[in-house]
Design a protein around this motif. Structure first.
Motif, PDB file in Angstrom:
ATOM      1  N   SER A 132      10.751  13.948 -12.200  1.00  0.00           N
ATOM      2  CA  SER A 132      10.242  12.639 -12.644  1.00  0.00           C
ATOM      3  C   SER A 132      10.222  11.736 -11.426  1.00  0.00           C
ATOM      4  O   SER A 132      11.260  11.305 -10.934  1.00  0.00           O
ATOM      5  CB  SER A 132      11.104  12.047 -13.767  1.00  0.00           C
ATOM      6  OG  SER A 132      12.453  11.908 -13.374  1.00  0.00           O
ATOM      7  N   HIS A 133       9.024  11.463 -10.942  1.00  0.00           N
ATOM      8  CA  HIS A 133       8.823  10.900  -9.613  1.00  0.00           C
ATOM      9  C   HIS A 133       7.970   9.636  -9.718  1.00  0.00           C
ATOM     10  O   HIS A 133       6.802   9.706 -10.090  1.00  0.00           O
ATOM     11  CB  HIS A 133       8.141  11.964  -8.741  1.00  0.00           C
ATOM     12  CG  HIS A 133       7.800  11.521  -7.354  1.00  0.00           C
ATOM     13  ND1 HIS A 133       6.841  12.161  -6.594  1.00  0.00           N
ATOM     14  CD2 HIS A 133       8.274  10.514  -6.576  1.00  0.00           C
ATOM     15  CE1 HIS A 133       6.738  11.567  -5.419  1.00  0.00           C
ATOM     16  NE2 HIS A 133       7.600  10.565  -5.384  1.00  0.00           N
ATOM     17  N   LEU A 134       8.559   8.519  -9.420  1.00  0.00           N
ATOM     18  CA  LEU A 134       7.855   7.238  -9.424  1.00  0.00           C
ATOM     19  C   LEU A 134       7.348   6.950  -8.019  1.00  0.00           C
ATOM     20  O   LEU A 134       8.112   6.983  -7.056  1.00  0.00           O
ATOM     21  CB  LEU A 134       8.803   6.129  -9.881  1.00  0.00           C
ATOM     22  CG  LEU A 134       8.307   4.681  -9.744  1.00  0.00           C
ATOM     23  CD1 LEU A 134       7.076   4.441 -10.612  1.00  0.00           C
ATOM     24  CD2 LEU A 134       9.430   3.711 -10.108  1.00  0.00           C
ATOM     25  N   THR A 135       6.037   6.680  -7.887  1.00  0.00           N
ATOM     26  CA  THR A 135       5.476   6.344  -6.586  1.00  0.00           C
ATOM     27  C   THR A 135       4.811   4.976  -6.645  1.00  0.00           C
ATOM     28  O   THR A 135       4.076   4.681  -7.583  1.00  0.00           O
ATOM     29  CB  THR A 135       4.434   7.377  -6.106  1.00  0.00           C
ATOM     30  OG1 THR A 135       3.255   7.292  -6.912  1.00  0.00           O
ATOM     31  CG2 THR A 135       4.988   8.780  -6.177  1.00  0.00           C
ATOM     32  N   ILE A 136       5.084   4.170  -5.640  1.00  0.00           N
ATOM     33  CA  ILE A 136       4.476   2.845  -5.518  1.00  0.00           C
ATOM     34  C   ILE A 136       3.938   2.718  -4.095  1.00  0.00           C
ATOM     35  O   ILE A 136       4.643   3.037  -3.129  1.00  0.00           O
ATOM     36  CB  ILE A 136       5.492   1.734  -5.820  1.00  0.00           C
ATOM     37  CG1 ILE A 136       5.982   1.860  -7.268  1.00  0.00           C
ATOM     38  CG2 ILE A 136       4.886   0.355  -5.568  1.00  0.00           C
ATOM     39  CD1 ILE A 136       7.099   0.905  -7.624  1.00  0.00           C
ATOM     40  N   ARG A 137       2.693   2.298  -3.973  1.00  0.00           N
ATOM     41  CA  ARG A 137       2.069   2.111  -2.660  1.00  0.00           C
ATOM     42  C   ARG A 137       1.466   0.710  -2.610  1.00  0.00           C
ATOM     43  O   ARG A 137       0.436   0.449  -3.240  1.00  0.00           O
ATOM     44  CB  ARG A 137       0.965   3.146  -2.427  1.00  0.00           C
ATOM     45  CG  ARG A 137       1.405   4.598  -2.587  1.00  0.00           C
ATOM     46  CD  ARG A 137       2.214   5.065  -1.393  1.00  0.00           C
ATOM     47  NE  ARG A 137       2.536   6.485  -1.523  1.00  0.00           N
ATOM     48  CZ  ARG A 137       3.621   6.961  -2.096  1.00  0.00           C
ATOM     49  NH1 ARG A 137       4.521   6.111  -2.590  1.00  0.00           N
ATOM     50  NH2 ARG A 137       3.846   8.255  -2.166  1.00  0.00           N
ATOM     51  N   LYS A 138       2.091  -0.189  -1.876  1.00  0.00           N
ATOM     52  CA  LYS A 138       1.551  -1.541  -1.725  1.00  0.00           C
ATOM     53  C   LYS A 138       0.348  -1.519  -0.778  1.00  0.00           C
ATOM     54  O   LYS A 138       0.149  -0.551  -0.032  1.00  0.00           O
ATOM     55  CB  LYS A 138       2.634  -2.478  -1.191  1.00  0.00           C
ATOM     56  CG  LYS A 138       3.794  -2.696  -2.161  1.00  0.00           C
ATOM     57  CD  LYS A 138       4.819  -3.635  -1.544  1.00  0.00           C
ATOM     58  CE  LYS A 138       6.007  -3.840  -2.473  1.00  0.00           C
ATOM     59  NZ  LYS A 138       7.023  -4.727  -1.867  1.00  0.00           N
ATOM     60  N   PRO A 139      -0.472  -2.578  -0.785  1.00  0.00           N
ATOM     61  CA  PRO A 139      -1.580  -2.649   0.175  1.00  0.00           C
ATOM     62  C   PRO A 139      -1.084  -2.431   1.603  1.00  0.00           C
ATOM     63  O   PRO A 139      -0.088  -3.020   2.028  1.00  0.00           O
ATOM     64  CB  PRO A 139      -2.119  -4.068  -0.023  1.00  0.00           C
ATOM     65  CG  PRO A 139      -1.811  -4.377  -1.457  1.00  0.00           C
ATOM     66  CD  PRO A 139      -0.480  -3.725  -1.718  1.00  0.00           C
ATOM     67  N   ASN A 140      -1.800  -1.557   2.318  1.00  0.00           N
ATOM     68  CA  ASN A 140      -1.355  -1.156   3.650  1.00  0.00           C
ATOM     69  C   ASN A 140      -2.581  -0.937   4.533  1.00  0.00           C
ATOM     70  O   ASN A 140      -2.944   0.192   4.865  1.00  0.00           O
ATOM     71  CB  ASN A 140      -0.524   0.122   3.536  1.00  0.00           C
ATOM     72  CG  ASN A 140       0.081   0.550   4.860  1.00  0.00           C
ATOM     73  OD1 ASN A 140       0.009  -0.161   5.853  1.00  0.00           O
ATOM     74  ND2 ASN A 140       0.670   1.735   4.870  1.00  0.00           N
TER      75      ASN A 140
END
Length: 275
Positions: A90-98
């Protein structure tokens, strides 16, 4: 949301051919909001970063744990993997503007790969079998490309294949960016070639992956399920958390009473309906 039918035989055929599925509107917007509220609580406990990779996320909040035995998808997962299965990851991924493609300790983008151990799963005639399947809950507006979307090569699970470049910032022939609205679900096996693209938009990517595998495999997230997760767990959830018998041999050859998900296998005769 309006009632929607899930044609399991047709979806199984499509999955086997293309190596992925996109199911629209699986989660209600109320459920999406509750999950995002839970994620806000989790991120508040983490150091500030452009990107987050949080494993064993079902342990972090009960709202995420509620997806372990999500009834919208369980019959399909049983059809695709069989009934002797468990929660694998169970893997939560978050990618902010980059916009500058900064690499971070938690990887703000990920190059082309197949999932699996090192060294990789064995191949037969250049093809890796399917060992586990991930359900990806889209929790932010990923309706357009270049928002940190997952890139895939449809059909690459079924043939000898290696992308001409590992760099996700380049273009690979046949690549597709998976786009979706909050509440949509993207499903793919570990042997499909995929990548996590950089986020050059003004949107933050939020995706939650719950993967399932045969119960005889070691889960990525845990050795044994915690008492917190097992408290008041349904029979389905107990099986998915690996609780079937103290005898490890039974992971390979379980008695029928140990694998309650077998009843879903019997029900996969046509359509499963979710709301």
């Amino acid at each position: 949301m309006p009632q929607t039918s899930l044609n399991i035989p047709e979806l199984t055929k499509q999955f086997q051919q293309d190596g992925y599925l996109i199911l629209r509107g699986v989660l209600s917007q109320e459920k999406v909001q509750r999950l995002n509220n839970a994620i806000d609580e989790i991120i508040a406990q983490e150091p500030e970063s452009l990107a987050y990779n949080i494993y064993n996320s079902v342990e972090r909040h009960e709202e995420i744990a509620s997806l372990i035995d999500e009834p919208t998808l369980l019959p399909l997962m049983v059809q695709l993997l069989g009934y002797n299965i468990q929660l694998h990851i169970s893997h939560l991924t978050i990618r902010k503007p980059n916009p500058n493609d900064e690499k971070t300790a938690t990887q703000s983008f990920i190059n082309w790969h197949q999932d699996g151990p090192h060294p990789q799963f064995p191949k037969q005639n250049g093809i890796t079998s399917t060992y586990y399947i991930k359900t990806c809950y889209i929790l932010s507006d990923m309706s357009q490309p270049n928002r940190g979307n997952t890139k895939i090569i449809p059909g690459s699970h079924n043939k000898p294949f290696h992308p001409e470049t590992q760099d996700v910032r380049g273009m690979v022939e046949g690549e597709v960016q998976v786009c979706g609205e909050p509440g949509d679900v993207f499903i793919f096996p570990q042997n499909l070639w995929h990548a996590g693209a950089p986020n050059h938009s003004d949107y933050t990517r939020r995706q939650l992956f719950l993967g399932y595998s045969p119960i005889w495999m070691r889960p990525i997230d845990y050795r044994t399920a915690s008492e917190k997760l097992l408290q008041n767990a349904s029979p389905y959830r107990k099986q998915l958390l690996g609780v079937i018998d103290e005898n490890p041999f039974k992971y390979y050859v379980p008695s029928e009473t140990m694998v309650p998900l077998k009843e879903l296998n019997r029900q996969n005769t046509g359509e499963s309906v979710y709301e």
